[in-house]
Write a protein that holds these residues in place. Structure first.
Motif, PDB file in Angstrom:
ATOM      1  N   ALA A 103       0.845  -1.212   0.064  1.00  0.00           N
ATOM      2  CA  ALA A 103       0.041  -0.093   0.092  1.00  0.00           C
ATOM      3  C   ALA A 103       0.786   1.544   0.088  1.00  0.00           C
ATOM      4  CB  ALA A 103      -0.931  -0.078   1.216  1.00  0.00           C
ATOM      5  N   GLU A 104       2.007   1.330   0.770  1.00  0.00           N
ATOM      6  CA  GLU A 104       2.466   2.516   0.808  1.00  0.00           C
ATOM      7  C   GLU A 104       3.478   2.674  -0.437  1.00  0.00           C
ATOM      8  OE1 GLU A 104       5.465  -0.889   2.727  1.00  0.00           O
ATOM      9  OE2 GLU A 104       3.425  -0.251   2.254  1.00  0.00           O
ATOM     10  N   VAL A 105       3.572   1.960  -1.293  1.00  0.00           N
ATOM     11  CA  VAL A 105       4.398   2.163  -2.523  1.00  0.00           C
ATOM     12  C   VAL A 105       3.501   1.993  -3.854  1.00  0.00           C
ATOM     13  CG1 VAL A 105       6.624   2.225  -1.756  1.00  0.00           C
ATOM     14  CG2 VAL A 105       5.694   0.010  -2.367  1.00  0.00           C
ATOM     15  N   ALA A 106       2.764   1.069  -3.982  1.00  0.00           N
ATOM     16  CA  ALA A 106       2.108   0.690  -5.029  1.00  0.00           C
ATOM     17  C   ALA A 106       2.738   0.790  -6.604  1.00  0.00           C
ATOM     18  CB  ALA A 106       0.635   1.517  -4.861  1.00  0.00           C
ATOM     19  N   LEU A 107       3.678   0.037  -6.625  1.00  0.00           N
ATOM     20  CA  LEU A 107       4.805   0.302  -7.888  1.00  0.00           C
ATOM     21  C   LEU A 107       4.426  -0.701  -8.790  1.00  0.00           C
ATOM     22  CD1 LEU A 107       7.536   1.410  -5.992  1.00  0.00           C
ATOM     23  CD2 LEU A 107       5.801   2.827  -6.513  1.00  0.00           C
ATOM     24  N   VAL A 108       3.959  -1.806  -8.609  1.00  0.00           N
ATOM     25  CA  VAL A 108       4.244  -2.948  -9.400  1.00  0.00           C
ATOM     26  C   VAL A 108       3.050  -2.776 -10.380  1.00  0.00           C
ATOM     27  CG1 VAL A 108       3.870  -5.389  -9.607  1.00  0.00           C
ATOM     28  CG2 VAL A 108       4.837  -4.302  -7.582  1.00  0.00           C
ATOM     29  N   GLN A 109       3.538  -2.643 -11.595  1.00  0.00           N
ATOM     30  CA  GLN A 109       2.299  -2.454 -12.672  1.00  0.00           C
ATOM     31  C   GLN A 109       2.558  -3.211 -14.089  1.00  0.00           C
ATOM     32  OE1 GLN A 109      -0.127  -0.091 -12.761  1.00  0.00           O
ATOM     33  NE2 GLN A 109       0.671   0.186 -10.533  1.00  0.00           N
ATOM     34  N   GLY A 110       1.550  -3.730 -14.479  1.00  0.00           N
ATOM     35  CA  GLY A 110       1.565  -4.168 -15.882  1.00  0.00           C
ATOM     36  C   GLY A 110       1.810  -3.403 -16.897  1.00  0.00           C
ATOM     37  N   ASN A 111       2.609  -3.630 -17.979  1.00  0.00           N
ATOM     38  CA  ASN A 111       3.046  -2.350 -18.879  1.00  0.00           C
ATOM     39  C   ASN A 111       3.331  -2.992 -20.234  1.00  0.00           C
ATOM     40  OD1 ASN A 111       3.814  -0.155 -16.941  1.00  0.00           O
ATOM     41  ND2 ASN A 111       4.451  -2.071 -16.018  1.00  0.00           N
ATOM     42  N   PHE A 171      -1.498  10.422 -11.830  1.00  0.00           N
ATOM     43  CA  PHE A 171      -2.575  10.664 -11.011  1.00  0.00           C
ATOM     44  C   PHE A 171      -2.496   9.629  -9.964  1.00  0.00           C
ATOM     45  CE2 PHE A 171      -6.311  12.999 -13.479  1.00  0.00           C
ATOM     46  CZ  PHE A 171      -5.325  13.984 -13.884  1.00  0.00           C
ATOM     47  N   THR A 172      -3.225   9.846  -8.715  1.00  0.00           N
ATOM     48  CA  THR A 172      -3.438   8.931  -7.718  1.00  0.00           C
ATOM     49  C   THR A 172      -4.236   8.127  -8.065  1.00  0.00           C
ATOM     50  OG1 THR A 172      -4.824  10.144  -6.402  1.00  0.00           O
ATOM     51  CG2 THR A 172      -2.400  10.627  -6.066  1.00  0.00           C
ATOM     52  N   THR A 173      -4.851   6.961  -7.286  1.00  0.00           N
ATOM     53  CA  THR A 173      -5.881   5.906  -7.695  1.00  0.00           C
ATOM     54  C   THR A 173      -7.545   6.722  -7.460  1.00  0.00           C
ATOM     55  OG1 THR A 173      -5.561   4.931  -5.312  1.00  0.00           O
ATOM     56  CG2 THR A 173      -4.610   4.162  -7.320  1.00  0.00           C
ATOM     57  N   GLU A 229      -2.945   5.675 -11.182  1.00  0.00           N
ATOM     58  CA  GLU A 229      -2.157   4.421 -10.523  1.00  0.00           C
ATOM     59  C   GLU A 229      -1.032   5.031  -9.598  1.00  0.00           C
ATOM     60  OE1 GLU A 229      -2.120   1.124 -13.711  1.00  0.00           O
ATOM     61  OE2 GLU A 229      -2.124   3.153 -14.924  1.00  0.00           O
ATOM     62  N   LEU A 230      -0.157   5.388 -10.105  1.00  0.00           N
ATOM     63  CA  LEU A 230       1.244   5.817  -9.475  1.00  0.00           C
ATOM     64  C   LEU A 230       1.325   6.990  -8.574  1.00  0.00           C
ATOM     65  CD1 LEU A 230       3.850   4.024 -12.026  1.00  0.00           C
ATOM     66  CD2 LEU A 230       2.655   3.080  -9.920  1.00  0.00           C
ATOM     67  N   GLY A 231       0.555   8.025  -9.024  1.00  0.00           N
ATOM     68  CA  GLY A 231       0.563   9.360  -8.414  1.00  0.00           C
ATOM     69  C   GLY A 231       1.832  10.314  -8.530  1.00  0.00           C
ATOM     70  N   PRO A 286       6.372   9.405  -4.751  1.00  0.00           N
ATOM     71  CA  PRO A 286       5.771   8.302  -3.720  1.00  0.00           C
ATOM     72  C   PRO A 286       6.566   7.203  -4.367  1.00  0.00           C
ATOM     73  CG  PRO A 286       4.377   8.687  -5.655  1.00  0.00           C
ATOM     74  CD  PRO A 286       5.273   9.699  -5.721  1.00  0.00           C
ATOM     75  N   LEU A 287       7.385   6.919  -5.135  1.00  0.00           N
ATOM     76  CA  LEU A 287       7.898   5.605  -5.528  1.00  0.00           C
ATOM     77  C   LEU A 287       9.277   5.180  -4.878  1.00  0.00           C
ATOM     78  CD1 LEU A 287       7.532   6.057  -9.322  1.00  0.00           C
ATOM     79  CD2 LEU A 287       5.797   5.292  -7.798  1.00  0.00           C
ATOM     80  N   LYS A 288       9.502   5.898  -3.741  1.00  0.00           N
ATOM     81  CA  LYS A 288      10.926   5.412  -2.867  1.00  0.00           C
ATOM     82  C   LYS A 288      10.598   3.995  -2.253  1.00  0.00           C
ATOM     83  CE  LYS A 288      14.237   7.391  -0.030  1.00  0.00           C
ATOM     84  NZ  LYS A 288      14.727   8.616   0.740  1.00  0.00           N
ATOM     85  N   THR A 289      11.071   3.079  -2.448  1.00  0.00           N
ATOM     86  CA  THR A 289      10.897   1.958  -2.105  1.00  0.00           C
ATOM     87  C   THR A 289      11.696   1.649  -0.676  1.00  0.00           C
ATOM     88  OG1 THR A 289      12.823   0.945  -3.394  1.00  0.00           O
ATOM     89  CG2 THR A 289      10.621   0.369  -4.027  1.00  0.00           C
ATOM     90  N   LEU A 290      11.370   0.662   0.120  1.00  0.00           N
ATOM     91  CA  LEU A 290      11.800   0.435   1.611  1.00  0.00           C
ATOM     92  C   LEU A 290      12.894  -0.807   1.684  1.00  0.00           C
ATOM     93  CD1 LEU A 290       8.336   1.076   3.545  1.00  0.00           C
ATOM     94  CD2 LEU A 290      10.081   2.648   2.816  1.00  0.00           C
ATOM     95  N   SER A 291      13.797  -0.676   2.513  1.00  0.00           N
ATOM     96  CA  SER A 291      14.532  -1.772   2.558  1.00  0.00           C
ATOM     97  C   SER A 291      13.782  -2.910   3.014  1.00  0.00           C
ATOM     98  CB  SER A 291      15.730  -1.241   3.667  1.00  0.00           C
ATOM     99  OG  SER A 291      16.712  -2.409   3.722  1.00  0.00           O
ATOM    100  N   GLY A 292      14.021  -4.002   2.677  1.00  0.00           N
ATOM    101  CA  GLY A 292      13.340  -5.289   3.390  1.00  0.00           C
ATOM    102  C   GLY A 292      12.059  -5.318   2.678  1.00  0.00           C
ATOM    103  N   SER A 293      11.571  -4.687   1.987  1.00  0.00           N
ATOM    104  CA  SER A 293       9.948  -4.866   1.452  1.00  0.00           C
ATOM    105  C   SER A 293       9.920  -6.140   0.749  1.00  0.00           C
ATOM    106  CB  SER A 293       9.606  -3.547   0.798  1.00  0.00           C
ATOM    107  OG  SER A 293      10.052  -3.501  -0.650  1.00  0.00           O
ATOM    108  N   SER A 294       8.515  -6.616   0.620  1.00  0.00           N
ATOM    109  CA  SER A 294       8.358  -7.911  -0.025  1.00  0.00           C
ATOM    110  C   SER A 294       8.285  -7.546  -1.591  1.00  0.00           C
ATOM    111  CB  SER A 294       6.751  -8.309   0.209  1.00  0.00           C
ATOM    112  OG  SER A 294       5.913  -7.255  -0.026  1.00  0.00           O
ATOM    113  N   GLU A 295       8.200  -6.258  -1.880  1.00  0.00           N
ATOM    114  CA  GLU A 295       8.322  -5.964  -3.357  1.00  0.00           C
ATOM    115  C   GLU A 295       9.839  -6.022  -3.809  1.00  0.00           C
ATOM    116  OE1 GLU A 295       6.777  -2.175  -4.397  1.00  0.00           O
ATOM    117  OE2 GLU A 295       7.933  -2.064  -6.190  1.00  0.00           O
TER     118      GLU A 295
END
Length: 276
Positions: free
Chosen positions: A31-39, A96-98, A121-123, A166-175
Motif C-alpha cells: 500500500a505504501e508504494v503501489a509500484l508494481v504495474q503491468g506494462n 494521478f493517484t488512484t 495508478e502511481l501518483g 511516492p516511488l521510494k522503496t523500503l529496505s526489506g520490503s516484499s516488493e
C-alpha cells in the motif's frame, strides 16, 4: 475531469496497444508504494505528433482547459486518435493517484459514442489534475512513460521505484524480494523544448531482462548482431557509466547524467525498474 475524494473511492499514453493493469497479491503490491504495474505501451505512443503535449502541460488535464489540438487528438476516430488515447491513458496512470480520474467522450467512424475514464495508478504528479506540470512532474511522468514501454507490446509486470516519492522503496520490503533483478533506469523530459528520453541497463541482468521480453533498457537484438532502440528512447549503455551507484537498500539509481554526452548535469528524477 474530476479529482474524487478518497472517501468516495471512485475512481490512465501512447499509440498502439490496449492498456493493461495486473493486480498482484497484497504481499507484492504494498500500500505504501503501489509500484508494481503491468506494462505494454507501444513505443509509437511516445510520438509527440500524436498529442499536443504543450496544450496539456500548460493547462492541466481538464476538459475545459485542454488545448483545442489536444482535445481534437484524443477525439480523433482514426488510428492517430487511438495512439493519442493510449498515450494519455498511460500518462494519467503515471501522474494521478488512484482517487483521481480523467473522463471524456469520442465518436467513432460508425457514429458510436465511447465514454472513456482513465484512472490514476502511481501518483507521481497528482497536481496535473488542476494545473500545469512543474519540472519534477514533467520528468517523472516522462520517465514513467518510458519505463512502461514494451518493444513487443506485451504485458510484463514490473516494479517501478525511485529516490523520489511516492516511488521510494523500503529496505526489506516484499516488493524488493519479489522483484530482485534491477533491469535498468529511465529518465528524460517529453515536455522540454527538444524532448528527450534516456535509458540504461544493469549489466548483470541483461539476460533476465530479455527473457522477460523487456528490451527497452537493454536494446532489442536484430539480425546481424545489431541492437534496436524503442522509438525515441536513447539507450546510453550500462547504468554504471551514466548513473550514481545503485542504492542497496531501495534498489534504485539515485541520479543519472541528465544528457549523457552533452552535459555533466545530473537529475534525480529517475525511475528504476525491477523484474522477478
Amino acid at each position: 475531469m474530476r479529482a474524487w475524494s478518497p472517501l468516495m473511492m471512485l475512481f490512465a499514453l501512447t499509440p498502439g496497444c490496449t492498456a493493461y493493469i495486473d493486480e498482484t497479491s497484497d504481499d507484492v503490491m504494498e500500500a505504501e508504494v503501489a509500484l508494481v504495474q503491468g506494462n505494454h505501451l507501444s513505443s509509437n505512443a511516445l510520438a509527440l505528433n500524436s498529442l499536443a503535449l504543450n496544450g496539456i502541460a500548460l493547462n492541466g488535464i481538464a476538459l475545459n482547459t485542454l488545448d483545442p489540438k489536444a482535445l481534437t487528438a484524443i477525439e480523433d476516430p482514426g488510428s492517430n486518435g487511438t495512439l493519442a488515447r493510449r498515450f494519455l491513458k498511460y500518462a494519467v496512470g503515471c501522474a494521478f493517484t488512484t482517487s483521481q480520474s480523467f473522463s471524456f467522450s469520442w465518436t467513432d467512424a460508425s457514429n458510436v459514442v465511447h465514454d472513456e475514464t482513465y484512472w490514476g495508478e502511481l501518483g507521481v504528479a497528482p497536481g496535473w489534475a488542476t494545473g500545469p506540470l512543474n519540472t519534477q512532474g514533467q520528468y517523472m511522468v516522462s520517465a514513467c512513460l518510458a519505463a512502461r514501454v514494451n518493444y513487443y507490446e506485451v504485458p510484463v509486470v514490473i516494479s517501478i521505484r525511485s529516490l523520489t516519492e511516492p516511488l521510494k522503496t523500503l529496505s526489506g520490503s516484499s516488493e524488493l524480494a519479489a522483484y530482485p533483478d534491477v533491469e535498468g533506469a529511465f529518465w528524460g523530459n517529453l515536455w522540454a523544448p527538444t524532448p528527450f528520453l534516456h535509458a540504461c541497463y544493469n549489466s548483470n541482468t541483461v539476460t533476465n531482462s530479455r527473457s522477460w521480453k523487456r528490451d527497452c533498457a537493454v536494446g532489442h537484438l536484430v539480425a546481424g548482431g545489431g541492437v534496436e532502440e524503442c522509438g525515441m528512447i536513447d539507450i546510453v549503455g550500462p547504468c554504471s557509466t551514466a548513473c550514481q551507484t545503485l542504492n542497496g537498500a531501495g534498489q534504485y539509481y539515485p541520479s543519472c547524467t541528465e544528457r549523457p554526452g552533452q552535459s555533466s548535469t545530473t537529475t534525480k528524477f529517475v525511475l528504476t525498474t525491477g523484474l522477478p
